[in-house]
Write a protein that holds these residues in place. Structure first.
Motif, PDB file in Angstrom:
ATOM      1  N   ASN A 112       0.814  -1.213   0.000  1.00 50.80           N
ATOM      2  CA  ASN A 112       0.000   0.000   0.000  1.00 50.80           C
ATOM      3  C   ASN A 112       0.851   1.268   0.000  1.00 50.80           C
ATOM      4  O   ASN A 112       0.321   2.368   0.004  1.00 50.80           O
ATOM      5  CB  ASN A 112      -1.007   0.017   1.160  1.00 50.80           C
ATOM      6  CG  ASN A 112      -0.318  -0.067   2.508  1.00 50.80           C
ATOM      7  OD1 ASN A 112       0.913   0.034   2.583  1.00 50.80           O
ATOM      8  ND2 ASN A 112      -1.101  -0.257   3.550  1.00 50.80           N
ATOM      9  N   ARG A 136      -9.017   5.544  -7.478  1.00 47.54           N
ATOM     10  CA  ARG A 136      -8.289   5.230  -6.239  1.00 47.54           C
ATOM     11  C   ARG A 136      -7.976   6.479  -5.440  1.00 47.54           C
ATOM     12  O   ARG A 136      -7.508   7.481  -5.985  1.00 47.54           O
ATOM     13  CB  ARG A 136      -6.968   4.529  -6.557  1.00 47.54           C
ATOM     14  CG  ARG A 136      -7.114   3.095  -6.975  1.00 47.54           C
ATOM     15  CD  ARG A 136      -5.760   2.399  -6.865  1.00 47.54           C
ATOM     16  NE  ARG A 136      -5.781   1.078  -7.467  1.00 47.54           N
ATOM     17  CZ  ARG A 136      -5.497   0.834  -8.737  1.00 47.54           C
ATOM     18  NH1 ARG A 136      -5.156   1.827  -9.532  1.00 47.54           N
ATOM     19  NH2 ARG A 136      -5.541  -0.387  -9.199  1.00 47.54           N
ATOM     20  N   TRP A 137      -8.205   6.375  -4.139  1.00 51.25           N
ATOM     21  CA  TRP A 137      -7.740   7.404  -3.223  1.00 51.25           C
ATOM     22  C   TRP A 137      -6.228   7.226  -3.058  1.00 51.25           C
ATOM     23  O   TRP A 137      -5.718   6.100  -2.987  1.00 51.25           O
ATOM     24  CB  TRP A 137      -8.434   7.221  -1.872  1.00 51.25           C
ATOM     25  CG  TRP A 137      -8.011   8.180  -0.803  1.00 51.25           C
ATOM     26  CD1 TRP A 137      -8.602   9.354  -0.477  1.00 51.25           C
ATOM     27  CD2 TRP A 137      -6.903   8.033   0.104  1.00 51.25           C
ATOM     28  NE1 TRP A 137      -7.949   9.961   0.562  1.00 51.25           N
ATOM     29  CE2 TRP A 137      -6.896   9.174   0.940  1.00 51.25           C
ATOM     30  CE3 TRP A 137      -5.915   7.066   0.288  1.00 51.25           C
ATOM     31  CZ2 TRP A 137      -5.950   9.362   1.948  1.00 51.25           C
ATOM     32  CZ3 TRP A 137      -4.965   7.257   1.280  1.00 51.25           C
ATOM     33  CH2 TRP A 137      -4.987   8.398   2.097  1.00 51.25           C
ATOM     34  N   VAL A 138      -5.493   8.314  -3.014  1.00 50.86           N
ATOM     35  CA  VAL A 138      -4.044   8.208  -2.815  1.00 50.86           C
ATOM     36  C   VAL A 138      -3.546   9.405  -2.007  1.00 50.86           C
ATOM     37  O   VAL A 138      -4.073  10.504  -2.116  1.00 50.86           O
ATOM     38  CB  VAL A 138      -3.292   8.098  -4.170  1.00 50.86           C
ATOM     39  CG1 VAL A 138      -3.548   9.329  -5.031  1.00 50.86           C
ATOM     40  CG2 VAL A 138      -1.800   7.895  -3.956  1.00 50.86           C
ATOM     41  N   VAL A 180      -1.714   4.156  -0.712  1.00 52.55           N
ATOM     42  CA  VAL A 180      -3.098   3.910  -1.122  1.00 52.55           C
ATOM     43  C   VAL A 180      -3.873   3.209  -0.011  1.00 52.55           C
ATOM     44  O   VAL A 180      -3.288   2.695   0.955  1.00 52.55           O
ATOM     45  CB  VAL A 180      -3.157   3.057  -2.413  1.00 52.55           C
ATOM     46  CG1 VAL A 180      -2.612   3.840  -3.589  1.00 52.55           C
ATOM     47  CG2 VAL A 180      -2.378   1.759  -2.234  1.00 52.55           C
ATOM     48  N   TRP A 191       1.689   0.166 -10.000  1.00 53.88           N
ATOM     49  CA  TRP A 191       1.738   1.576  -9.585  1.00 53.88           C
ATOM     50  C   TRP A 191       1.911   2.533 -10.755  1.00 53.88           C
ATOM     51  O   TRP A 191       2.149   3.721 -10.567  1.00 53.88           O
ATOM     52  CB  TRP A 191       2.882   1.781  -8.590  1.00 53.88           C
ATOM     53  CG  TRP A 191       2.650   1.127  -7.269  1.00 53.88           C
ATOM     54  CD1 TRP A 191       2.904  -0.181  -6.944  1.00 53.88           C
ATOM     55  CD2 TRP A 191       2.091   1.738  -6.105  1.00 53.88           C
ATOM     56  NE1 TRP A 191       2.538  -0.420  -5.638  1.00 53.88           N
ATOM     57  CE2 TRP A 191       2.049   0.744  -5.094  1.00 53.88           C
ATOM     58  CE3 TRP A 191       1.632   3.024  -5.808  1.00 53.88           C
ATOM     59  CZ2 TRP A 191       1.563   0.996  -3.809  1.00 53.88           C
ATOM     60  CZ3 TRP A 191       1.150   3.279  -4.541  1.00 53.88           C
ATOM     61  CH2 TRP A 191       1.116   2.272  -3.550  1.00 53.88           C
TER      62      TRP A 191
END
Length: 302
Positions: free
Chosen positions: A14, A51-53, A66, A73
DNA sequence: TACCAGGAGAGCG
DNA sequence: CGCTCTCATGGT
């Protein structure tokens, strides 16, 4: 990619640290290209794709974190344009005083590579609005019509940007209630054109600049300025050159004598920009734009 | 309160 | 064409 090797392995994680050189994350994320990044506890949180990042700038690195582990990635490095060699782009800029000052003031500023639909919709919503308000409209739009995304605890909730298909099915009155005003019919119509297949945004990637520009400008609510923003910030056409009121004024005052200024119009400014700023005119524009805005803000707080 | 904000499109001469 | 007006909304 690092030395041609994609940021991809079988290992799911992550967090990944990207080595970078000459990359100013803050200036890049606050230079008016994208509207969904927030500073939270020293890091930047936002949405890329679905996606939240969280992005944290270190010395020589950008650390991406993430919510759910991934092995691929490349979407991060593509979005951030990490492999782009600024040292090969900056020397193509004209060497006038203003440009040099802009390059110095905005060192490390990059152009992002965004999703075409989100970029198009966002800039349709941007007309005659200040960045704060554009952010509010987009936030409301995603909150109401986007998909809720997985976010680590302790961070603000986030939503995907609603697809053209979703927005095409939303009544215009529902869009209006996101405070977008007269832009609502533009966004609705654009969404319908994209959703129906009338315009295939992906196909524009292989178009020449002028052709892609023409297609985008067929959309209601999309004129030259918004088309050029999308062509630069989403498709990466290096010579796309958005001319808004700021750039117009900047070019007028920096490159034209007081006498010549009197009979300037958009066409003449465009012609000048086309010839003057070189093969990476869009990049040069972003440096000038951000430089002028941050400089003016420093002089007279808004 | 009145004015204005990173535009686009319609209507005009 | 090239110019002017309008559009909706929120912030100062």
């Amino acid at each position: 990619m690092i030395n041609g090797v994609p940021f991809c392995s079988t290992l799911e994680q992550n967090t990944l640290s990207f080595p970078v050189s000459n990359y100013d994350l803050e200036q890049t994320l606050t230079s008016g290209q994208a509207f969904r990044w927030n500073l939270e506890g020293g890091s930047w949180t936002g949405i890329v794709g679905s996606r939240w990042v969280r992005l944290t700038a270190g010395s020589g690195t950008i650390v991406a974190h993430v919510a759910t582990p991934v092995s691929d990635w490349n979407w991060v490095s593509e979005y951030l344009q990490i492999v782009v060699r600024l040292d090969q782009i900056l020397p193509t800029f004209p060497e006038d005083d203003a440009m040099k000052a802009a390059v110095e003031a905005c060192a490390g500023l990059r152009l992002l590579r965004q999703d075409p639909w989100e970029c198009l919709a966002s800039f349709i919503l941007s007309s005659t609005k200040q960045i704060v308000q554009i952010r509010q409209i987009i936030h409301e739009l995603t909150r109401r019509f986007g998909q809720p995304l997985c976010v680590p605890s302790g961070f603000a909730p986030a939503w995907s940007f609603p697809s053209a298909e979703v927005l095409a099915s939303v009544p215009e009155s529902e869009l209006r209630s996101c405070k977008m005003g007269f832009r609502a019919p533009y966004l609705a119509a654009a969404a319908r054109h994209i959703a129906s297949g009338d315009l295939d945004l992906e196909s524009l990637r292989s178009f020449p600049l002028a052709g892609a520009r023409e297609r985008l400008m067929e959309l209601p609510g999309v004129g030259a300025k918004i088309a050029d923003c999308v062509l630069l910030f989403a498709y990466g056409f290096p010579k796309a050159f958005p001319i808004d009121v700021w750039i117009f004024k900047a070019i007028k005052e920096l490159y034209f004598s007081p006498r010549a200024r009197r009979k300037l119009n958009l066409g003449k400014i465009r012609l000048f920009a086309e010839n003057y700023f070189g093969p990476n005119a869009g990049y040069a524009q972003q440096y000038l734009f951000h430089y002028m805005r941050t400089r003016d803000r420093a002089r007279s707080p808004q």
